[in-house]
Motif scaffolding. Structure first.
Motif, PDB file in Angstrom:
ATOM      1  N   ASP A  39       0.844  -1.099  -0.101  1.00 46.71           N
ATOM      2  CA  ASP A  39      -0.100   0.068   0.033  1.00 46.71           C
ATOM      3  C   ASP A  39       1.087   1.164   0.059  1.00 46.71           C
ATOM      4  N   ASP A  40       0.754   2.083  -0.931  1.00 43.75           N
ATOM      5  CA  ASP A  40       1.417   3.393  -1.115  1.00 43.75           C
ATOM      6  C   ASP A  40       1.100   4.388   0.375  1.00 43.75           C
ATOM      7  N   SER A  41       0.130   4.094   0.818  1.00 38.20           N
ATOM      8  CA  SER A  41      -0.054   4.897   2.095  1.00 38.20           C
ATOM      9  C   SER A  41       1.000   4.463   3.282  1.00 38.20           C
ATOM     10  N   ALA A  42       1.259   3.222   3.236  1.00 34.38           N
ATOM     11  CA  ALA A  42       2.226   2.979   4.190  1.00 34.38           C
ATOM     12  C   ALA A  42       3.381   3.273   4.116  1.00 34.38           C
ATOM     13  N   TYR A  44       4.244   5.969   2.281  1.00 33.18           N
ATOM     14  CA  TYR A  44       4.367   7.200   2.689  1.00 33.18           C
ATOM     15  C   TYR A  44       4.373   7.669   4.041  1.00 33.18           C
ATOM     16  N   ALA A  45       3.863   6.882   5.042  1.00 30.00           N
ATOM     17  CA  ALA A  45       3.736   7.005   6.288  1.00 30.00           C
ATOM     18  C   ALA A  45       5.239   6.836   6.938  1.00 30.00           C
ATOM     19  N   GLN A  46       5.982   5.862   6.205  1.00 30.45           N
ATOM     20  CA  GLN A  46       7.218   5.623   6.679  1.00 30.45           C
ATOM     21  C   GLN A  46       8.097   6.847   6.559  1.00 30.45           C
ATOM     22  N   ARG A  48       7.355   9.896   6.106  1.00 33.06           N
ATOM     23  CA  ARG A  48       6.819  10.958   6.766  1.00 33.06           C
ATOM     24  C   ARG A  48       7.507  10.767   8.294  1.00 33.06           C
ATOM     25  N   ASP A 121       7.516  13.717  -1.132  1.00 32.07           N
ATOM     26  CA  ASP A 121       8.461  12.549  -1.393  1.00 32.07           C
ATOM     27  C   ASP A 121       9.370  12.672  -2.664  1.00 32.07           C
TER      28      ASP A 121
END
Length: 176
Positions: A39-42, A44-46, A48, A121
């Motif tokens: 998942d791209d959101s995971a 991106y969260a990393q 961040r 990013d």
């Protein structure tokens, strides 16, 4: 007369049903894990979280300096920065060493909280706001403690996220 082939063993039926249910659950669990891992959101969260950790550490480093270890402290400042900010530190290092050794001060910072306020990013840029408590101890007198908010611009380098700009955050009502 007994019928042949129509009698079923209830234990066999239960075993088959449980096997089908277990296979379905395993398949669903595997698919869910795969989707979450990709998942791209995971990701991106990393990114961040990495930017925030680096930003908080760099801001803390830039607010910590001991006149007895000034060279070590300034090395930490340079290691935490990149771009024009790092260049300014390198160019002004000799004058700053004299100033700190003359003042004989010790400053130490503790991060109270931090947040990523912007993250690009793809471009490798981020912005953070960090709240700190800074204690400055002069040779004579009591330590002075102040809390402040700093705004930092980060740039991703081959060595990780580094500060490319740092300034004080505005305090109070800034509306006209």
């Amino acid at each position: 007369m007994a019928r042949v082939g129509t009698t079923r063993d209830p234990l066999l039926v239960a075993a088959v049903a449980l096997t089908v249910a277990a296979a379905g659950a395993a398949g669903w669990g595997g698919l869910s894990w795969y989707e979450a891992a990709h998942d791209d959101s995971a990701a991106y969260a990393q990114v961040r979280d990495d930017a925030l950790a680096a930003g908080e550490q760099a801001v803390q480093n830039m607010n910590t300096l001991d006149h007895r270890k000034v060279e070590e402290g300034l090395d930490s400042w340079e290691d935490s920065t990149t771009g024009d900010l790092r260049r300014q530190l390198v160019e002004g290092r000799d004058a700053f060493v004299k100033q700190i050794e003359s003042a004989k001060t010790v400053s130490s910072a503790t991060v109270l909280s931090g947040a990523v306020t912007e993250l690009d990013d793809r471009a490798g840029r981020a912005a953070v706001m960090v709240a700190l408590r800074v204690t400055v101890t002069a040779p004579k007198g009591e330590p002075a403690v102040k809390e402040s908010r700093m705004l930092g611009q980060l740039t991703r380098t081959s060595g990780g996220w580094k500060l490319s700009a740092l300034g004080q955050a505005p305090v109070g009502n800034t509306a006209g």
